[in-house]
Design an enzyme around this catalytic site. Sequence first.
Site, PDB file in Angstrom:
ATOM      1  N   GLU A 107      29.758  58.313  26.146  1.00  0.00           N
ATOM      2  CA  GLU A 107      29.403  57.521  26.979  1.00  0.00           C
ATOM      3  C   GLU A 107      28.831  56.437  26.700  1.00  0.00           C
ATOM      4  O   GLU A 107      27.424  56.587  26.555  1.00  0.00           O
ATOM      5  CB  GLU A 107      28.558  58.693  27.375  1.00  0.00           C
ATOM      6  CG  GLU A 107      28.915  60.259  28.426  1.00  0.00           C
ATOM      7  CD  GLU A 107      27.387  61.226  28.630  1.00  0.00           C
ATOM      8  OE1 GLU A 107      26.388  60.814  27.919  1.00  0.00           O
ATOM      9  OE2 GLU A 107      27.862  62.609  28.865  1.00  0.00           O
ATOM     10  N   HIS A 150      25.716  75.153  39.167  1.00  0.00           N
ATOM     11  CA  HIS A 150      25.903  74.988  37.996  1.00  0.00           C
ATOM     12  C   HIS A 150      25.451  75.593  36.313  1.00  0.00           C
ATOM     13  O   HIS A 150      25.030  76.803  36.160  1.00  0.00           O
ATOM     14  CB  HIS A 150      24.121  73.834  37.603  1.00  0.00           C
ATOM     15  CG  HIS A 150      24.513  72.930  36.777  1.00  0.00           C
ATOM     16  ND1 HIS A 150      23.953  72.664  35.983  1.00  0.00           N
ATOM     17  CD2 HIS A 150      24.934  72.081  35.858  1.00  0.00           C
ATOM     18  CE1 HIS A 150      23.470  71.616  35.214  1.00  0.00           C
ATOM     19  NE2 HIS A 150      24.761  71.427  35.520  1.00  0.00           N
ATOM     20  N   GLU A 165      25.161  74.474  32.920  1.00  0.00           N
ATOM     21  CA  GLU A 165      24.841  73.641  31.710  1.00  0.00           C
ATOM     22  C   GLU A 165      24.892  74.718  30.071  1.00  0.00           C
ATOM     23  O   GLU A 165      24.795  75.811  30.705  1.00  0.00           O
ATOM     24  CB  GLU A 165      23.859  73.062  32.242  1.00  0.00           C
ATOM     25  CG  GLU A 165      22.915  72.498  30.428  1.00  0.00           C
ATOM     26  CD  GLU A 165      24.451  71.107  29.996  1.00  0.00           C
ATOM     27  OE1 GLU A 165      24.322  70.803  30.989  1.00  0.00           O
ATOM     28  OE2 GLU A 165      25.297  71.328  28.997  1.00  0.00           O
ATOM     29  N   HIS A 194      31.503  68.598  33.044  1.00  0.00           N
ATOM     30  CA  HIS A 194      30.951  67.280  32.064  1.00  0.00           C
ATOM     31  C   HIS A 194      30.533  67.156  30.251  1.00  0.00           C
ATOM     32  O   HIS A 194      30.455  68.435  30.169  1.00  0.00           O
ATOM     33  CB  HIS A 194      28.786  67.031  32.665  1.00  0.00           C
ATOM     34  CG  HIS A 194      28.995  66.324  33.528  1.00  0.00           C
ATOM     35  ND1 HIS A 194      28.120  65.279  34.442  1.00  0.00           N
ATOM     36  CD2 HIS A 194      29.725  66.469  34.977  1.00  0.00           C
ATOM     37  CE1 HIS A 194      27.920  65.174  35.419  1.00  0.00           C
ATOM     38  NE2 HIS A 194      29.193  65.447  35.847  1.00  0.00           N
ATOM     39  N   GLU A 195      30.470  66.348  30.504  1.00  0.00           N
ATOM     40  CA  GLU A 195      30.915  66.393  28.602  1.00  0.00           C
ATOM     41  C   GLU A 195      32.132  66.793  27.984  1.00  0.00           C
ATOM     42  O   GLU A 195      31.999  67.691  26.677  1.00  0.00           O
ATOM     43  CB  GLU A 195      29.274  66.848  27.636  1.00  0.00           C
ATOM     44  CG  GLU A 195      28.495  66.207  28.083  1.00  0.00           C
ATOM     45  CD  GLU A 195      27.754  66.612  29.522  1.00  0.00           C
ATOM     46  OE1 GLU A 195      27.553  67.471  30.025  1.00  0.00           O
ATOM     47  OE2 GLU A 195      26.867  65.225  30.042  1.00  0.00           O
ATOM     48  N   GLU A 219      33.340  63.845  33.785  1.00  0.00           N
ATOM     49  CA  GLU A 219      32.650  63.105  34.034  1.00  0.00           C
ATOM     50  C   GLU A 219      33.444  62.347  32.107  1.00  0.00           C
ATOM     51  O   GLU A 219      33.796  61.867  32.437  1.00  0.00           O
ATOM     52  CB  GLU A 219      31.313  63.905  33.270  1.00  0.00           C
ATOM     53  CG  GLU A 219      30.132  61.985  32.607  1.00  0.00           C
ATOM     54  CD  GLU A 219      28.689  62.734  32.388  1.00  0.00           C
ATOM     55  OE1 GLU A 219      27.660  62.710  32.470  1.00  0.00           O
ATOM     56  OE2 GLU A 219      29.360  63.386  31.240  1.00  0.00           O
ATOM     57  N   GLU A 239      23.912  58.253  35.932  1.00  0.00           N
ATOM     58  CA  GLU A 239      23.196  58.341  35.387  1.00  0.00           C
ATOM     59  C   GLU A 239      22.400  57.796  34.795  1.00  0.00           C
ATOM     60  O   GLU A 239      21.214  57.867  34.345  1.00  0.00           O
ATOM     61  CB  GLU A 239      23.742  60.001  36.018  1.00  0.00           C
ATOM     62  CG  GLU A 239      24.128  60.059  34.086  1.00  0.00           C
ATOM     63  CD  GLU A 239      24.539  61.828  33.305  1.00  0.00           C
ATOM     64  OE1 GLU A 239      24.653  62.096  34.364  1.00  0.00           O
ATOM     65  OE2 GLU A 239      24.538  62.234  32.181  1.00  0.00           O
TER      66      GLU A 239
HETATM   67  C1  NOJ Z   1      24.096  65.532  31.549  1.00  0.00           C
HETATM   68  C2  NOJ Z   1      25.284  65.729  32.668  1.00  0.00           C
HETATM   69  O1  NOJ Z   1      26.007  64.581  32.480  1.00  0.00           O
HETATM   70  C3  NOJ Z   1      24.166  65.930  34.265  1.00  0.00           C
HETATM   71  O2  NOJ Z   1      24.782  65.766  35.053  1.00  0.00           O
HETATM   72  C4  NOJ Z   1      23.595  66.855  33.793  1.00  0.00           C
HETATM   73  O3  NOJ Z   1      22.470  66.803  35.303  1.00  0.00           O
HETATM   74  C5  NOJ Z   1      22.476  67.027  32.674  1.00  0.00           C
HETATM   75  N1  NOJ Z   1      23.681  67.631  31.250  1.00  0.00           N
HETATM   76  C6  NOJ Z   1      22.153  68.416  32.485  1.00  0.00           C
HETATM   77  O4  NOJ Z   1      22.709  69.212  33.011  1.00  0.00           O
HETATM   78 CA    CA Z   2      26.887  63.155  30.723  1.00  0.00          CA
END
Ligand code: NOJ
Ligand code: CA
Length: 688
Positions: free
Chosen positions: A160, A399, A401, A469-470, A488, A494
Amino acid sequence: MVQCIKAQEKNTITAAMNHVKLEFSLNEGTPHYAVYYDTKTVIKNSAMGFILTDNAPLDKDFTVISTQKKTVDETWKPVWGEVSSIRNHYEEITIHLKQSATARLLDIIFRVFEDGVGFRYSFPKQPGLKYFIINNELTEFAMAGDHKTFWIPGDYDTNEYAYTTSKISEIDNLQVVANATDIAVRTAPDRYAVQTPLMMKSKDGLYINIHEAALSNYPAMQLHTDNAALKYTASLVPDAIGNKAYLHAPFKTPWRTIIISDKATDILSSKIILNLNEPSKISNTSWIKPMKFLGVWWEMQTGKSTWSYADNADTLNAKSQLIANGRHGANTANVKRYIDFAAKNGIQGVLVEGWNTGWEDWFGNWKEHVFSFVTPYPDFDLKEITRYAKLKGVKMIMHNETSGSATDYERQLDTAYRFMNKFGYTAVKTGYVGKIIPRGEHHDGQWMVNHYLRVAQKAADHHITIDVHEPERPTGQQRTWPNWMASEAGRGNEYNAFSNGNQPEHETIMPFTRLMGGPMDYTPGIFKIKGYSSVPGRQVHTTLAKQLALYITMYSPLQMAADLPENYEARPDAFQFIKDVAVNWDDTRVLEAEPGAYITIARKAKAASNWFIGAITNQDSRDTTLPLSFLEGGKKYTATIYADAANADWKNNPEAYQIKKITVTSATKLNLKLAPGGGTAISIKPVK
Ligand code: NOJ
Ligand code: CA
């Protein structure tokens, strides 16, 4: 025209296709390769091989025992994509090598395409090499000049970063890291490392892209730069204790790819990376559907609401009651507001972040499970939201995370995905923010590469599509696992919410770098360009019209309409483009492109006669003329042009746009005027 010349001199093997020529040789027993484009050298003689842990190196003392050749010319159809069918045309040479002293075998497979070269190593099954550990891959890419290079610093855990444009000889992370990254913490110790896809341009006009394809059970390849010799060497991302890869023969490494053309547009159209991946492992793909989606998301990114239900994370006492902070975004009423807006505007999906417990201390990692993937916060009425979304015909996007707790996520996968099935979620956005726990593996190392694939496979078993993501950056594995629809793995829109942001050139570089391996969840479509943040000066670094054009230039089968419903409601005329734009395509024409400067792409919607065009520029304004010769001859179309207003510019007047409707045909030449940091989006429909 395909030609193949063999063994002109001892142990020199060549193959060529149109402009591209590959040469393999042994130099005192060390494998070497070189690549040419017509008379120009692209890769000078470059060494190949491996250093192993607890085993002799595979770097010299080889002889060629035999070679095999074949030509392949086939066409295949992706499940979704930028075009409806893809030609895979190459000349393949397999070189079987044997190390004299150890009798160990190593094969190198080259594929020469019209627009570049792919090669991989293959370790055949053999007594002298069963289980083994890669300590280092020795593949070199010796460049023929001090090319202009678009690069991000080496980092084992994130990509990133903003891009730096410099000569190869000027690559030095220490000079740029402090400015280039305001969020990411760099973990690669090599000050001269860069990441792939690496984009270069030579002084004599060659565009060269280095990356990899079909990354599986192996770490991501970064590149160490020798900036005096103008040479890159593979630098594999290590595991927690410094090893690179644990392998078991027979094994084939990912492909190393070198895409070459004298036209920048050809780089963006290249299908080498997809062609080097295996066909879909999912046989019934009818449930995999591209879509646009909204999200309870930007409001948290910009600080208007919170992911967490409570601010009183009592991390040591799991039984303590959470006290509502009154700012929680994922509350039932707010989620219904997004569902209503999606239903009204034909946006298929709604993502909700912050719905589940764990956010109150998501970096604390005190609990056995950092997050629960089945426990909503008290103000998120899961049953009611499920009922309401179904009634309105909107798909809810889950979602998950993990905050880097990947092992814990694997333990919970079955539970999490059964839960999605039960409540009708057909897509999940996953995330891996922070250090990978418990062992401290790296995001781009072999263990995590395998983790992301295990998750994709598990999701496929449950008919769930994923947006990761990541993760490590894509290498075309979406061909093999088409339910892995987006990642991502780069610096998304963002960053304009929580950092100094992405400079106007950023989106003109990303398609040549990050997007070479696959779709990006860039999250375009921010309409309120300024004034969403309490931090002075923070803004999106584009015009509003450019945000629309990104739906075309940043390819993804999952596209977010990232702004808040109220910001779209304030500008329904511009929002019409987001409503109309397709996310799956029969055809794509890259009309003009120059990395770091501009990109214009036209795409024909899947199974329809509509075309969409996106044109973007960097910080400089741009005038251009587009012949619409790709339209069907003799047919009339209505073009709706979403352009920057005459006085627009990304910094001082970014939200000024104008919309025009005109009749066009294949003979039309459109004159476009892009503001500094601006763009134009066009939707073209046949006149009924
Ligand atoms: C990083 C992600 O790129 C983002 O899209 C997400 O909202 C946050 N982490 C929280 O999970
Ligand atoms: Ca990210």
